[in-house]
Structure formats: structure tokens, C-alpha cells
Motif scaffolding. Structure first.
Motif, PDB file in Angstrom:
ATOM      1  N   GLU A   9      41.990  44.910  41.203  1.00 38.98           N
ATOM      2  CA  GLU A   9      43.025  44.707  40.181  1.00 38.98           C
ATOM      3  C   GLU A   9      43.203  45.932  39.301  1.00 38.98           C
ATOM      4  O   GLU A   9      44.295  46.163  38.780  1.00 38.98           O
ATOM      5  CB  GLU A   9      42.674  43.519  39.287  1.00 38.98           C
ATOM      6  CG  GLU A   9      42.632  42.178  39.969  1.00 38.98           C
ATOM      7  CD  GLU A   9      42.299  41.086  38.978  1.00 38.98           C
ATOM      8  OE1 GLU A   9      43.227  40.576  38.319  1.00 38.98           O
ATOM      9  OE2 GLU A   9      41.106  40.741  38.852  1.00 38.98           O
ATOM     10  N   THR A  10      42.139  46.679  39.106  1.00 43.90           N
ATOM     11  CA  THR A  10      42.170  47.763  38.124  1.00 43.90           C
ATOM     12  C   THR A  10      41.868  49.135  38.717  1.00 43.90           C
ATOM     13  O   THR A  10      42.390  50.143  38.253  1.00 43.90           O
ATOM     14  CB  THR A  10      41.150  47.497  37.004  1.00 43.90           C
ATOM     15  OG1 THR A  10      39.828  47.466  37.575  1.00 43.90           O
ATOM     16  CG2 THR A  10      41.422  46.162  36.329  1.00 43.90           C
ATOM     17  N   GLY A  11      40.982  49.182  39.728  1.00 45.98           N
ATOM     18  CA  GLY A  11      40.587  50.452  40.318  1.00 45.98           C
ATOM     19  C   GLY A  11      39.739  51.304  39.394  1.00 45.98           C
ATOM     20  O   GLY A  11      39.590  52.506  39.602  1.00 45.98           O
ATOM     21  N   ASN A  12      39.156  50.670  38.381  1.00 49.53           N
ATOM     22  CA  ASN A  12      38.428  51.421  37.358  1.00 49.53           C
ATOM     23  C   ASN A  12      37.309  50.548  36.800  1.00 49.53           C
ATOM     24  O   ASN A  12      37.502  49.371  36.529  1.00 49.53           O
ATOM     25  CB  ASN A  12      39.398  51.843  36.252  1.00 49.53           C
ATOM     26  CG  ASN A  12      38.727  52.581  35.124  1.00 49.53           C
ATOM     27  OD1 ASN A  12      38.149  51.977  34.230  1.00 49.53           O
ATOM     28  ND2 ASN A  12      38.806  53.907  35.163  1.00 49.53           N
ATOM     29  N   TRP A  13      36.122  51.142  36.624  1.00 50.46           N
ATOM     30  CA  TRP A  13      34.955  50.399  36.124  1.00 50.46           C
ATOM     31  C   TRP A  13      35.193  49.810  34.744  1.00 50.46           C
ATOM     32  O   TRP A  13      35.018  48.621  34.514  1.00 50.46           O
ATOM     33  CB  TRP A  13      33.745  51.333  36.125  1.00 50.46           C
ATOM     34  CG  TRP A  13      32.568  50.848  35.336  1.00 50.46           C
ATOM     35  CD1 TRP A  13      32.275  51.136  34.035  1.00 50.46           C
ATOM     36  CD2 TRP A  13      31.515  49.991  35.789  1.00 50.46           C
ATOM     37  NE1 TRP A  13      31.100  50.514  33.662  1.00 50.46           N
ATOM     38  CE2 TRP A  13      30.618  49.807  34.705  1.00 50.46           C
ATOM     39  CE3 TRP A  13      31.243  49.356  37.001  1.00 50.46           C
ATOM     40  CZ2 TRP A  13      29.480  49.026  34.805  1.00 50.46           C
ATOM     41  CZ3 TRP A  13      30.101  48.572  37.093  1.00 50.46           C
ATOM     42  CH2 TRP A  13      29.233  48.414  36.021  1.00 50.46           C
TER      43      TRP A  13
END
Length: 265
Positions: free
Chosen positions: A250-254
Motif C-alpha cells: 500500500e505504501t512502499g515505505n517502512w
């Protein structure tokens, strides 16, 4: 009296300290930011400076990844601006000598490193472990195309317990919740890990499991368990939880994945 420096004098001092420390940084303690010693402009966040003694000094151990570092602080003024010099020293993971004293120190250091990564109330991992160690593993797995998810669990009664019954009762509630969640998550850290973030919020980060599946797994475990705890020796109560998750896809980011899971609570 706090030592006064010009920028030129500061550069010389930091170069000299660099012979003794692995890293020397200039910190704005009020803003909790690192400063460029040449321009005095912020370059990034810094660790919170602990309270300084009468001589303007302090020290603090910190867990960074698999290492423990010791940070030494000294208050200074740079062209009348209050700052702190921080010298960072990595504590050894191995020693060339095989003496009894050296081996004893390394065992104690390994034990202390593990304690720094654990929540002091529940014994599960803490935010330091999550940020310093586990996020790198999760990022690598996501880069390989594995499913990665984060599920936030909020113990709804935590704040009221703290305000009305005290920290001890709230801690007993958290311990009960942590025990149920840990059994549900399991002990295979390569697949999932349980972390207490702050206050009454736990986080489960998983590899190979999507958020919806983990949310259902946790809810089932909680509904099938006794969620009761002692307020006092003669009074008991039951806690409830809110559970919500997000996927790396959903975000591609931690950071955004964790933030989204918490916002959905």
C-alpha cells in the motif's frame, strides 16, 4: 564554566577528538538536531541529550543495530550559541585477548545489548530494536518481493488505567496483553515479531503474511483468551483492544506502513 569556541577552534577540537572516538558530532540539544560545524545549520536528527551534570557532562549507552555504543556529551558554546559535543565510541564485540575478564565483559555486554532492545514492562521488543535492527531486515524482504505487513494493537483501557488506577495496574494489563499476543505471533522472528511502541500500543511486523490475515489471527487469539488482569489483589478487570493493519504494498515505505497501521486504529 562552559567552554567558548569559534568555528575555527571547534574544527580543531573535533579533529582532535576524532582521534579518540569513532564519531564526533555537534548537537543542538534544544532542537535535538545535528549541526554542521562549518555552517551551524541542521543536518539531521540526533539522539536526545540526557541531563548534564554541573560540569556540563553526561554519558549514555545506546543500542545501534547489533552494537552497543557509548556516547559522551560535553556542553559548549559556539560563537555564543549553546551546543553539545557528542563523542561516540563503539563498544567491542570481540577482544584479541581470551582472558577471563575479557570474556566476562563480552558476556555482560551481550546481555546488556539484549536488555536495551527489550521493553522494560512486558519483555517484548521495543522501538529501539524495531528502528535499529528489524527495519533493515523487513526492507530487504520487501525488496525481494515478499509480503510485508504491520498490524497495530491498541489496549483501549491503558490511558484510563494509568489515570485512575496507577501505573502498576496499567503495567499488569499490558503484561497480560503481551503474553496473549506473543503466543499468537510465535517466536520465529524471521516471520513475525512483536514490539511495544509506546503507551498501550503494540505492533506486529510480519513477512509472508498480509495484514488482513494477521489481524484475523490476532483477533481470534484475543477472543479465545482470558483478557483479565489484577487491578489490585482483590479487584480484577478485563481489557479490550483495537486492531488495524497495513501492507507494504500500500505504501512502499517502512515509516508510512507503520504510520498507516496506527492511524487506522
Amino acid at each position: 564554566m562552559t567552554q567558548e569556541y569559534t568555528r575555527e577552534q571547534l574544527a580543531v577540537q573535533m579533529a582532535a577528538l576524532g582521534q579518540m572516538f569513532d564519531e564526533v558530532v555537534l548537537v543542538d540539544p534544544a532542537a535535538t538536531m545535528r549541526l554542521d560545524p562549518k555552517t551551524m545549520e541542521p543536518t539531521g536528527p540526533a539522539e536526545t541529550v540526557p541531563p548534564l551534570d554541573a560540569a556540563g557532562r553526561a554519558w549514555m549507552p545506546l543500542c545501534r543495530g547489533e552494537s552497543v555504543v557509548m556516547i559522551f556529551y560535553q556542553a559548549i558554546r559556539v560563537e555564543k550559541r549553546p551546543c553539545v559535543l557528542a563523542g561516540v565510541r563503539d563498544l567491542p564485540q570481540t577482544m584479541p585477548t581470551n582472558s577471563r575478564e575479557a570474556n566476562s565483559f563480552l558476556r555482560l555486554l551481550a546481555q546488556y545489548r539484549e536488555e536495551l532492545r527489550r521493553d522494560y514492562v512486558t519483555g517484548v521488543y521495543n522501538r529501539s530494536f524495531l528502528d535499529a535492527s528489524y527495519r533493515n531486515y523487513i526492507t530487504e524482504q520487501a525488496g525481494k518481493g515478499e509480503k510485508v505487513s504491520a498490524v497495530a494493537v491498541h489496549v483501549n483501557e491503558y490511558a484510563d488505567l494509568c489515570n485512575q488506577e496507577g501505573a502498576a495496574a496499567a503495567d499488569r494489563c499490558l503484561n497480560t496483553a503481551a503474553g496473549i499476543l506473543q503466543i499468537a505471533v510465535g517466536m520465529d522472528q524471521d516471520k513475525s515479531t512483536l514490539v511495544r511502541l509506546e503507551d498501550g500500543i503494540f505492533l506486529v511486523v510480519s513477512v509472508g503474511i498480509d495484514a488482513r490475515t494477521m489481524v484475523d489471527q490476532l483477533r481470534q487469539a484475543l477472543s479465545n483468551s482470558r483478557r483479565t488482569f489484577n487491578i489490585t489483589l482483590s479487584r480484577r478487570s478485563e481489557f479490550t483492544v483495537s486492531v488495524a493493519g497495513s501492507d507494504w504494498a500500500e505504501t512502499g515505505n517502512w515509516d508510512m506502513m507503520l504510520s498507516l497501521a496506527i492511524r487506522r486504529l
